[in-house]
Design a protein around this motif. Structure first.
Motif, PDB file in Angstrom:
ATOM      1  N   PRO A   1      10.658   0.481   0.974  1.00  0.00           N
ATOM      2  CA  PRO A   1       9.722   0.117   2.042  1.00  0.00           C
ATOM      3  C   PRO A   1       9.790   1.110   3.194  1.00  0.00           C
ATOM      4  N   LEU A   2       8.623   1.491   3.703  1.00  0.00           N
ATOM      5  CA  LEU A   2       8.543   2.452   4.800  1.00  0.00           C
ATOM      6  C   LEU A   2       8.084   1.813   6.105  1.00  0.00           C
ATOM      7  N   GLY A   3       7.313   0.734   6.006  1.00  0.00           N
ATOM      8  CA  GLY A   3       6.795   0.102   7.202  1.00  0.00           C
ATOM      9  C   GLY A   3       5.925  -1.082   6.876  1.00  0.00           C
ATOM     10  N   ILE A   4       5.338  -1.647   7.920  1.00  0.00           N
ATOM     11  CA  ILE A   4       4.432  -2.783   7.772  1.00  0.00           C
ATOM     12  C   ILE A   4       3.156  -2.465   8.545  1.00  0.00           C
ATOM     13  N   LEU A   5       2.015  -2.809   7.969  1.00  0.00           N
ATOM     14  CA  LEU A   5       0.739  -2.673   8.663  1.00  0.00           C
ATOM     15  C   LEU A   5       0.209  -4.077   8.918  1.00  0.00           C
ATOM     16  N   THR A   6       0.049  -4.420  10.185  1.00  0.00           N
ATOM     17  CA  THR A   6      -0.426  -5.745  10.567  1.00  0.00           C
ATOM     18  C   THR A   6      -1.837  -5.651  11.146  1.00  0.00           C
ATOM     19  N   LEU A   7      -2.483  -6.785  11.253  1.00  0.00           N
ATOM     20  CA  LEU A   7      -3.797  -6.822  11.891  1.00  0.00           C
ATOM     21  C   LEU A   7      -3.707  -6.320  13.331  1.00  0.00           C
ATOM     22  N   ARG A   8      -2.609  -6.637  13.984  1.00  0.00           N
ATOM     23  CA  ARG A   8      -2.413  -6.167  15.358  1.00  0.00           C
ATOM     24  C   ARG A   8      -2.359  -4.648  15.400  1.00  0.00           C
TER      25      ARG A   8
ATOM     26  N   LEU B   1     -11.403   5.172   9.966  1.00  0.00           N
ATOM     27  CA  LEU B   1     -10.839   4.249   8.994  1.00  0.00           C
ATOM     28  C   LEU B   1     -10.202   4.951   7.801  1.00  0.00           C
ATOM     29  N   ASP B   2     -10.402   6.281   7.719  1.00  0.00           N
ATOM     30  CA  ASP B   2      -9.717   6.993   6.637  1.00  0.00           C
ATOM     31  C   ASP B   2      -8.343   7.499   7.084  1.00  0.00           C
ATOM     32  N   THR B   3      -7.906   7.063   8.269  1.00  0.00           N
ATOM     33  CA  THR B   3      -6.561   7.416   8.738  1.00  0.00           C
ATOM     34  C   THR B   3      -5.528   6.842   7.776  1.00  0.00           C
ATOM     35  N   PRO B   4      -4.531   7.623   7.336  1.00  0.00           N
ATOM     36  CA  PRO B   4      -3.498   7.093   6.436  1.00  0.00           C
ATOM     37  C   PRO B   4      -2.730   5.951   7.103  1.00  0.00           C
ATOM     38  N   VAL B   5      -2.411   4.934   6.346  1.00  0.00           N
ATOM     39  CA  VAL B   5      -1.700   3.786   6.921  1.00  0.00           C
ATOM     40  C   VAL B   5      -0.348   4.203   7.493  1.00  0.00           C
ATOM     41  N   ALA B   6       0.250   5.262   6.955  1.00  0.00           N
ATOM     42  CA  ALA B   6       1.542   5.710   7.467  1.00  0.00           C
ATOM     43  C   ALA B   6       1.454   6.141   8.926  1.00  0.00           C
ATOM     44  N   ALA B   7       0.256   6.531   9.363  1.00  0.00           N
ATOM     45  CA  ALA B   7       0.087   7.004  10.739  1.00  0.00           C
ATOM     46  C   ALA B   7      -0.034   5.860  11.741  1.00  0.00           C
ATOM     47  N   VAL B   8      -0.353   4.664  11.272  1.00  0.00           N
ATOM     48  CA  VAL B   8      -0.565   3.552  12.199  1.00  0.00           C
ATOM     49  C   VAL B   8       0.329   2.344  11.916  1.00  0.00           C
ATOM     50  N   MET B   9       1.148   2.424  10.867  1.00  0.00           N
ATOM     51  CA  MET B   9       2.005   1.294  10.521  1.00  0.00           C
ATOM     52  C   MET B   9       3.125   1.151  11.546  1.00  0.00           C
ATOM     53  N   THR B  10       3.779   0.001  11.527  1.00  0.00           N
ATOM     54  CA  THR B  10       4.990  -0.217  12.320  1.00  0.00           C
ATOM     55  C   THR B  10       6.187   0.177  11.471  1.00  0.00           C
ATOM     56  N   GLY B  11       6.882   1.201  11.908  1.00  0.00           N
ATOM     57  CA  GLY B  11       8.063   1.670  11.173  1.00  0.00           C
ATOM     58  C   GLY B  11       9.332   1.094  11.782  1.00  0.00           C
ATOM     59  N   GLY B  12      10.442   1.765  11.539  1.00  0.00           N
ATOM     60  CA  GLY B  12      11.719   1.284  12.074  1.00  0.00           C
ATOM     61  C   GLY B  12      12.027  -0.125  11.625  1.00  0.00           C
TER      62      GLY B  12
ATOM     63  N   LEU C   1       0.846  -1.184   0.000  1.00  0.00           N
ATOM     64  CA  LEU C   1       0.000   0.000   0.000  1.00  0.00           C
ATOM     65  C   LEU C   1       0.883   1.234   0.000  1.00  0.00           C
ATOM     66  N   ALA C   2       0.371   2.320  -0.573  1.00  0.00           N
ATOM     67  CA  ALA C   2       1.073   3.601  -0.502  1.00  0.00           C
ATOM     68  C   ALA C   2       0.874   4.182   0.891  1.00  0.00           C
ATOM     69  N   PRO C   3       1.805   4.992   1.371  1.00  0.00           N
ATOM     70  CA  PRO C   3       1.691   5.530   2.732  1.00  0.00           C
ATOM     71  C   PRO C   3       0.444   6.377   2.962  1.00  0.00           C
ATOM     72  N   GLY C   4      -0.095   6.988   1.898  1.00  0.00           N
ATOM     73  CA  GLY C   4      -1.275   7.824   2.059  1.00  0.00           C
ATOM     74  C   GLY C   4      -2.586   7.088   1.966  1.00  0.00           C
ATOM     75  N   ALA C   5      -2.563   5.803   1.656  1.00  0.00           N
ATOM     76  CA  ALA C   5      -3.792   5.024   1.523  1.00  0.00           C
ATOM     77  C   ALA C   5      -4.496   4.935   2.877  1.00  0.00           C
TER      78      ALA C   5
END
Length: 484
Positions: free
Chosen positions: A59-66, A79-90, A28-32
């Motif tokens: 790659p910028l991060g991973i978004l998991t179900l957790r 649910l319209d929060t961008p995935v970049a705001a909730v993904m696991t980075g680092g 996914l793109a970070p803004g999705a």
């Protein structure tokens, strides 16, 4: 903590991680919006999607179900929060060409559920997860890994290392395949070494330059048995030649302390001083390149002997890119020195079969242990030597003997049934060797077998192993035009 113990055998392989990458890794793109991720996760039946910069492919991060449950649902975020705001980075990333073994060790040490793979230029290549690499197990492997990772001092680490040897003996008795068993032992020993390096490093202020701890010999080949000493070295980067000696002197006390720590953990100091604490083996990248060049240029007995130890190197800790650069240098030079490869072949052919007329055994002339054969010398080393030469000649990066044979077989025209017979012979030899190491009363007996102590089936198998060794040596001769 890991959710449950995991089986080490999955990452004992020297195979590339590319083989374990999910066929259709979701991105996914970070803004999705997070809403876009949910149907992807559900339809593909996966637990994570990668967040990738579309323009650069990085790659910028991973978004998991957790992540979704904890940071969106529980927090009441829209649910319209961008995935970049909730993904696991680092992210922890690995080269897509790294081994399954390397990924497994990283996952265990860092308690990771996913590792992102990248191409040499940093572009996203895929994702591997615990479930991709590991199978669940109710064995003691997971407990041992937790004990190693949780060791706060060398004394606790030494206790865990002792348990590894006991665990390996149990697996041998249960009938585990010897290739898997040796690689499991090596994997657990890797974790011990990594923990020892971390514990020791905390007491030193190391230079701020890239460095890499190298494993040589059986450890480098992922073939450690129940009786093994240390074979290691240090590789560091010196931008200027005049910096080299200063950096070496800064690294040496650290390396010597690690060697002592490993000795306390049951890995005896190498009698030949093949250890990172030896100034001759704590070298800059340029020095290691020159050292390898020197051996290749002078195919003398000592250089060939060095090749049997050092050419099986594998990065264990630090910057693996330095080890890759050294291996690329070696592969680029080997085709220029055919005489060295032929010298390695000649040295390996000095083996004399312990089978006499009518397939009777000829014993080694060992005054301390008469009526014995060295199963390592006669039944294991010939395979290691042959696989090494073929791997060097064909640019095969694998260091494990079985992996090398599998990789070179199609390149040298070795039929599948012949490869299968060779691997079976190696497996039988290693099993006899491991069983002897369990029963040996003193270290000097660890590889020595009295055929009269074997049952009739094992004696027949040992004879067949030696016959197969003769066949592989004949093939090796033909490969380099040395046959009659």
């Amino acid at each position: 903590m890991l959710e449950s113990p995991i089986e080490l055998s999955a990452f004992s392989s020297g195979a590339s991680l590319r083989r374990s990458v999910r066929a259709n890794t979701l991105t996914l793109a970070p803004g999705a919006p997070v809403a876009d991720a949910l149907p992807l996760l559900e339809m593909a039946h996966v637990d994570a999607v990668a967040v990738v910069d579309a323009e650069r492919g990085v790659p910028l991060g991973i978004l998991t179900l957790r992540d979704v449950l904890r940071r969106v649902v529980s927090a009441g975020a829209p649910l319209d929060t961008p995935v970049a705001a909730v993904m696991t980075g680092g992210l922890v990333t690995l080269s897509a060409d790294a081994t399954i073994h390397a990924a497994g060790v990283q996952m265990v040490r860092r308690r990771l559920r996913h590792v992102v793979l990248v191409e040499p230029d940093g572009r996203f290549a895929g994702v591997v997860s615990q479930s991709d690499l590991f199978s669940r197990s109710r064995g003691r492997g997971g407990e041992l890994m937790d004990a190693i990772a949780g060791a706060a001092d060398i004394e606790a680490l030494a206790h865990a290392a002792a348990l590894i040897r006991r665990h390996a003996a149990e697996l041998l008795a249960e009938g585990m395949a010897t290739e898997t068993l040796c690689q499991q032992v090596s994997a657990l020993n890797d974790l011990v070494s990594l923990q020892a390096i971390d514990l020791v490093a905390a007491n030193f202020e190391l230079p701020y330059v890239p460095w890499c701890w190298l494993a040589f010999g059986s450890e480098g080949r992922l073939e450690q048995t129940l009786s093994t000493d240390q074979d290691n070295g240090l590789l560091f980067l010196a931008e200027l030649p005049e910096e080299t000696e200063r950096l070496r002197q800064q690294f040496l006390p650290f390396a010597q302390a690690v060697n002592k720590a490993l000795d306390a953990c049951g890995f005896p100091l190498c009698k030949g001083n093949v250890m990172a604490g030896n100034a001759e083996l704590s070298l800059s990248l340029d020095e290691w390149r020159s050292r390898f060049d020197g051996w290749l240029q002078l195919p003398e007995p000592q250089a060939v002997l060095n090749a049997t130890i050092f050419f099986d190197f594998r990065p264990l800790a630090g910057d693996e890119g330095l080890a890759s650069a050294l291996r690329q240098h070696l592969f680029a030079r080997v085709p220029m020195y055919d005489n060295f490869l032929r010298a390695m072949v000649q040295a390996s052919l000095e083996w004399s079969s312990p089978l006499g007329w009518f397939s009777t055994f000829r014993y080694d002339n060992n005054p301390d242990f008469p009526h014995t054969l060295d199963i390592k010398k006669h039944g294991v080393r010939p395979w290691v030597d042959a696989a090494r030469v073929w791997a060097l000649a064909n640019g095969v990066a694998a260091t494990n003997t079985a992996e090398r044979l599998r990789s070179v077989a199609p390149r040298i025209g070795m039929p599948h049934e012949e490869l299968t017979a060779y691997l079976a012979a190696l497996d039988h030899a290693q099993r006899l060797r491991l069983r002897r190491q369990v029963s040996a009363s003193v270290p000097a007996e660890a590889n020595l077998i009295d055929p009269d102590d074997l049952n009739e089936l094992d004696r027949l198998i040992m004879k067949e192993v030696f016959k197969q060794v003769k066949l592989v040596q004949q093939r090796l001769e033909r490969s380099f035009g040395l046959g009659s």
